[in-house]
Motif scaffolding. Sequence first.
Motif, short mmCIF file in Angstrom:
data_model
loop_
_atom_site.label_atom_id
_atom_site.label_comp_id
_atom_site.label_asym_id
_atom_site.label_seq_id
_atom_site.Cartn_x
_atom_site.Cartn_y
_atom_site.Cartn_z
N VAL A 148 -19.98 20.87 16.90
CA VAL A 148 -20.34 21.17 15.28
C VAL A 148 -21.69 21.14 15.56
O VAL A 148 -22.53 20.70 15.79
N GLY A 149 -21.49 22.41 14.33
CA GLY A 149 -22.37 23.25 13.66
C GLY A 149 -23.47 22.47 12.56
O GLY A 149 -22.84 21.46 12.13
N GLU A 150 -24.88 23.07 12.46
CA GLU A 150 -25.16 22.74 11.47
C GLU A 150 -24.45 23.23 9.42
O GLU A 150 -23.93 24.17 10.55
N PRO A 151 -24.36 21.89 8.94
CA PRO A 151 -23.22 22.51 8.01
C PRO A 151 -23.62 23.00 6.89
O PRO A 151 -25.26 22.97 6.56
N PRO A 152 -23.32 24.21 6.19
CA PRO A 152 -23.74 24.99 4.86
C PRO A 152 -23.80 24.36 4.04
O PRO A 152 -24.02 23.02 4.51
N LEU A 153 -25.19 24.73 2.83
CA LEU A 153 -25.43 23.84 2.14
C LEU A 153 -24.50 23.42 1.52
O LEU A 153 -24.16 24.11 0.42
N GLY A 154 -24.14 22.43 1.10
CA GLY A 154 -23.65 21.47 0.48
C GLY A 154 -21.68 21.35 0.71
O GLY A 154 -21.52 21.79 -0.56
N LEU A 210 -17.87 33.31 6.15
CA LEU A 210 -18.09 33.73 5.91
C LEU A 210 -17.77 33.17 4.20
O LEU A 210 -18.84 33.22 3.36
N TYR A 211 -17.04 33.75 3.78
CA TYR A 211 -16.15 33.65 3.10
C TYR A 211 -16.45 32.15 2.00
O TYR A 211 -16.90 32.26 1.50
N ALA A 212 -15.61 31.01 2.92
CA ALA A 212 -16.19 30.17 1.69
C ALA A 212 -17.96 29.90 2.42
O ALA A 212 -18.46 29.35 1.91
N ASN A 213 -18.51 30.09 3.59
CA ASN A 213 -20.21 30.26 3.20
C ASN A 213 -20.69 30.24 2.14
O ASN A 213 -21.64 29.44 1.54
N ARG A 214 -20.21 31.48 1.48
CA ARG A 214 -20.67 31.80 0.48
C ARG A 214 -20.00 32.02 -0.78
O ARG A 214 -21.17 31.26 -1.95
N LEU A 215 -19.55 31.24 -0.84
CA LEU A 215 -18.64 30.34 -2.01
C LEU A 215 -19.18 29.08 -2.34
O LEU A 215 -19.96 28.87 -3.60
N ILE A 216 -19.81 28.62 -1.27
CA ILE A 216 -20.14 27.26 -0.93
C ILE A 216 -21.84 27.56 -1.45
O ILE A 216 -22.83 26.89 -2.81
#
Length: 239
Positions: A102-108, A223-229
Amino acid sequence: MALNPERHSSPSVQRPQVRSRRPPIRQFVRAAVARDFDDATELSLGFLAQTESRTRLFSDLLHAAVQHIEERWHLGEATVNDEYAVYLAIEAVLAALPETPVGEPPLGAPPILLATLAGEEHDLGLRLLAGSFTEAGWRVDARAGIEGPELIAVAIRDMRRIVGISATFMSRRARAATVATVAGLKAAGIHVLAGGAAFSRSPALGQQMGVDLVATDARFAVLYANRLIRTATMRAATT
């Protein structure tokens, strides 16, 4: 349901080694078509060891291998049995992988809901996508063969902000169910991602159904989901 392919290997054949960070797509397909699943697995694990990225393994090698054999099939250079052999080889690779780190979670980053709808017989793409999101730090709720109304209800109940739908084949009935499901999710303010062979074969399908993004592979989806968040988090911080 995951398959447990019989593993074949020939001790007289020297197995090719991965010598660079380039994905050994053709070698993998050759091993798969020869039903040498040990060789295909060894190639995959070697590529994973060099790249240290399951998302690269899934997108650059396994997904690319599926595309390669499909292209050969369209050219009359491969059979349906060859396509199935590649599928079995990928199943063998997934069975050989250690537990996904499990990696570091994206911000929020919230949990993400990934699904195939009822009637879809293949969940390979769903599992590859789930593994990539897990590696990227997302908490994944993956559901195979769920009815559209239930998927909408779960997404709303659990306050999911993003839902991903994977589809391999799109019959008239499946298309109607997917359209209704996407409309219900969008009406609730939920972002919808779509992917799988059904959308790859028909590039306009996602737009016709109203999805936010057709992800060509797992890496693009993450990548898209990370950008949304990140965008949502920045907007919340400035209001």
